[in-house]
Design a protein around this motif. Structure first.
Motif, PDB file in Angstrom:
ATOM      1  N   GLU A 212       0.758  -1.174   0.160  1.00 14.25           N
ATOM      2  CA  GLU A 212       0.184  -0.074  -0.471  1.00 14.25           C
ATOM      3  C   GLU A 212       0.987   0.770   0.399  1.00 14.25           C
ATOM      4  O   GLU A 212       1.811   1.225   0.409  1.00 14.25           O
ATOM      5  N   ALA A 213       0.360   2.290  -0.683  1.00 10.36           N
ATOM      6  CA  ALA A 213       1.790   3.649  -0.973  1.00 10.36           C
ATOM      7  C   ALA A 213       0.015   4.474  -0.819  1.00 10.36           C
ATOM      8  O   ALA A 213      -0.740   4.639  -0.821  1.00 10.36           O
ATOM      9  N   SER A 214       0.905   5.580   0.349  1.00 10.10           N
ATOM     10  CA  SER A 214      -0.938   7.277   0.469  1.00 10.10           C
ATOM     11  C   SER A 214       0.125   7.815   0.212  1.00 10.10           C
ATOM     12  O   SER A 214       1.722   8.234  -0.334  1.00 10.10           O
ATOM     13  N   GLY A 215      -0.481   8.836   0.044  1.00  8.99           N
ATOM     14  CA  GLY A 215       0.007   9.866  -0.559  1.00  8.99           C
ATOM     15  C   GLY A 215      -0.712  11.316  -0.238  1.00  8.99           C
ATOM     16  O   GLY A 215      -1.263  11.446   1.430  1.00  8.99           O
ATOM     17  N   ARG A 216      -0.577  12.616  -0.868  1.00  6.02           N
ATOM     18  CA  ARG A 216      -1.810  13.361  -0.054  1.00  6.02           C
ATOM     19  C   ARG A 216      -2.875  13.886  -1.492  1.00  6.02           C
ATOM     20  O   ARG A 216      -1.809  14.502  -2.465  1.00  6.02           O
ATOM     21  N   PRO A 217      -3.617  14.430  -1.112  1.00  9.76           N
ATOM     22  CA  PRO A 217      -4.204  14.511  -2.732  1.00  9.76           C
ATOM     23  C   PRO A 217      -4.644  16.240  -2.883  1.00  9.76           C
ATOM     24  O   PRO A 217      -4.245  16.550  -2.067  1.00  9.76           O
ATOM     25  N   GLY A 226      -0.034  18.216  -4.002  1.00  7.72           N
ATOM     26  CA  GLY A 226       0.322  16.718  -3.789  1.00  7.72           C
ATOM     27  C   GLY A 226       0.944  15.516  -3.480  1.00  7.72           C
ATOM     28  O   GLY A 226       2.328  16.260  -4.606  1.00  7.72           O
ATOM     29  N   ASP A 227       0.790  14.867  -3.012  1.00  2.00           N
ATOM     30  CA  ASP A 227       1.924  13.782  -3.175  1.00  2.00           C
ATOM     31  C   ASP A 227       0.948  12.116  -4.477  1.00  2.00           C
ATOM     32  O   ASP A 227       0.386  11.723  -3.661  1.00  2.00           O
ATOM     33  N   ASN A 228       1.276  11.699  -5.583  1.00  2.00           N
ATOM     34  CA  ASN A 228       0.290  10.830  -6.227  1.00  2.00           C
ATOM     35  C   ASN A 228       1.014   9.465  -4.905  1.00  2.00           C
ATOM     36  O   ASN A 228       2.303   9.013  -5.454  1.00  2.00           O
ATOM     37  N   ALA A 229       0.410   9.585  -5.227  1.00  2.00           N
ATOM     38  CA  ALA A 229       0.582   7.482  -4.116  1.00  2.00           C
ATOM     39  C   ALA A 229       0.901   6.373  -5.413  1.00  2.00           C
ATOM     40  O   ALA A 229       0.885   5.347  -5.518  1.00  2.00           O
ATOM     41  N   ILE A 230       0.001   6.436  -6.370  1.00  2.00           N
ATOM     42  CA  ILE A 230       0.099   5.718  -7.871  1.00  2.00           C
ATOM     43  C   ILE A 230       1.707   5.861  -8.201  1.00  2.00           C
ATOM     44  O   ILE A 230       2.588   4.749  -8.208  1.00  2.00           O
ATOM     45  N   ASP A 231       2.324   7.070  -7.989  1.00  2.00           N
ATOM     46  CA  ASP A 231       3.511   7.379  -8.393  1.00  2.00           C
ATOM     47  C   ASP A 231       4.647   6.397  -7.727  1.00  2.00           C
ATOM     48  O   ASP A 231       5.122   5.227  -7.851  1.00  2.00           O
ATOM     49  N   ARG A 232       4.340   6.534  -6.552  1.00  2.00           N
ATOM     50  CA  ARG A 232       4.811   6.247  -5.327  1.00  2.00           C
ATOM     51  C   ARG A 232       5.086   4.418  -5.402  1.00  2.00           C
ATOM     52  O   ARG A 232       5.664   4.185  -5.105  1.00  2.00           O
ATOM     53  N   LEU A 233       3.922   4.240  -5.504  1.00  2.00           N
ATOM     54  CA  LEU A 233       3.635   2.784  -5.813  1.00  2.00           C
ATOM     55  C   LEU A 233       4.047   1.887  -6.971  1.00  2.00           C
ATOM     56  O   LEU A 233       4.829   0.826  -6.762  1.00  2.00           O
TER      57      LEU A 233
END
Length: 427
Positions: A212-217, A226-233
């Motif tokens: 699981e990756a979390s970000g900032r919407p 924001g921080d893109n959770a999909i990019d992080r994943l």
């Protein structure tokens, strides 16, 4: 009708004559048993094997009336079976094993035949025909044949049928091993799906992992906020692909067996099987994240299946996994964990089964590893020599699944001959 011919005077026969009779073809009998088992639906999920276990018990009572047969409900609906017979004296305990549960049938309109059993020439159609009610029928046929010549062997012959294999659970074979003293022994033969041309002595381990990756919407036009959770994943999954570079150090006998099996095994299982058997693989099976194209996603998840070859420690893989996922906004959990397992390909069980298969099929038989998992892992984890030798899985898990009756006949004969050879002599 009797499963095997009358061998009431078996004590007057030589061991060679017994082996000759055990090797005789009986396709009609194995077809009858397999059809009865396929007609007893046992899809998992939901997981009820009660009807299938009761049908198997009824067949055993008809054909081996003096066998000790017990049913165990490990959880609501999950019914397991254990049966045994004794030879003429003390000796080894050989186990035939199988699983009663099947994949779900799926939409009935996708089937062109009855999903609960249809015979067409050499083919038996139906859910579980190849995985593995056909293999169970073969085991029962071998069990019955050996019951009629018990004056020629010593020890115990056991049949265990688990109800919790398709979801890789512990309430079937593992439950029997933990709760029935005679569900473990000296050697195990499993008639699970494979091929009469390939004897399997081991299988890869696996990790099922959820990441699981979390970000900032934020709004998609304001990505700087924001921080893109999909990019992080996505970056994490790219790093996980690097686990494929881990190099195993298998025993030479295992590597040699995989290489020697390639000419027979790969035409059946697909080009590249040998490489996959000797390598770690990563499959991203599920991925999800985000709610709209114009929103920066705050959460993304993925589920992976990591397969681990013999010669690579599962602990080493887990350490590499943790390093790859060590970063901000990343968490993971391991859903399932099993180490790779194998029986030495030079073990007497492997050699006896391979020789029996050559006699029955009349051709060369590969001695190889197995790509997928099976209940064999429970026995090998407990130190029990175990082989998987079963029929070809035609359409396994899909519509119009079928098995060849001629292959079930071969499997039954191979199991009977192998067990007979192992049980003739005291350990």
């Amino acid at each position: 009708m009797p499963v095997v011919e009358d061998l009431s005077n078996a004590e007057n026969l030589t061991a060679a004559e017994i082996r000759s009779r055990l090797a005789q073809s009986r396709p009609a009998e194995v077809a009858e048993l397999a059809l009865r088992l396929v007609r007893a639906a046992s899809p998992n999920p939901p997981g009820s094997t009660k009807e299938a276990a009761e049908v198997a018990a009824a067949i055993l009572s008809e054909h081996v009336p003096d066998a000790e047969v017990v049913l165990h409900e490990a959880a609501p609906g999950i019914v397991n079976l254990a049966a045994r017979i004794h030879g003429s004296g003390a000796g080894r305990r050989v186990i035939f094993n199988g699983h009663l549960d099947t994949y779900p049938v799926g939409p009935s309109e996708d089937w062109t035949v009855n999903p609960f059993g249809a015979l067409d020439g050499d083919r038996l159609y139906g859910r579980g025909a190849s995985d593995m009610k056909g293999g169970i029928a073969a085991a029962i046929l071998a069990f019955s044949a050996l019951a009629k010549v018990r004056s020629h062997w010593r020890g115990e012959l056991v049949l265990t049928l688990g109800g919790d294999e398709e979801t890789m659970g512990p309430l079937g074979t593992r439950w029997l091993m933990d709760n029935v003293v005679w569900a473990t022994g000296d050697a195990v033969l499993i008639g699970d799906a494979g091929s009469p041309q390939v004897l399997r002595f081991g299988e890869k381990g696996f990790l099922w992992v959820e990441v699981e990756a979390s970000g900032r919407p934020a709004h998609g036009a304001h990505v700087h906020r924001g921080d893109n959770a999909i990019d992080r994943l996505r970056a994490a999954l790219d790093r996980l692909a690097g686990l494929c570079d881990l190099r195993p150090e298998p025993p030479p006998a295992v590597s040699e067996a995989i290489a020697a099996s390639k000419p027979i095994s790969e035409p059946l299982a697909g080009a590249g099987e040998a490489e996959v058997l000797g390598s770690l693989t990563v499959n991203i099976g599920q991925i999800a994240g985000g709610t709209s194209p114009n929103l920066v996603p705050a959460r993304a998840t993925a589920a992976l299946d990591i397969r681990i070859p013999v010669g690579l420690s599962i602990d080493v893989v887990e350490e590499a996994l943790a390093r790859a996922l060590d970063g901000p906004g990343l968490t993971h959990r391991i859903l399932r964990r099993f180490a790779p397992n194998h029986t030495d390909p030079t073990h007497p069980l492997v050699q006896a089964c391979a020789e029996a298969a050559r006699v029955v099929t009349g051709g060369e038989v590969a001695v190889n590893m197995r790509v997928g998992g099976s209940d064999a892992r429970w026995f090998r984890m407990a130190g029990l020599p175990t082989v998987v030798y079963g029929p070809t899985p035609n359409g396994m898990g899909g519509p119009d699944e079928f098995v060849l009756i001629s292959e079930l006949d071969q499997v039954a004969r191979v199991h009977a001959l192998t067990a007979f050879d192992l049980l003739q002599d005291a350990p």
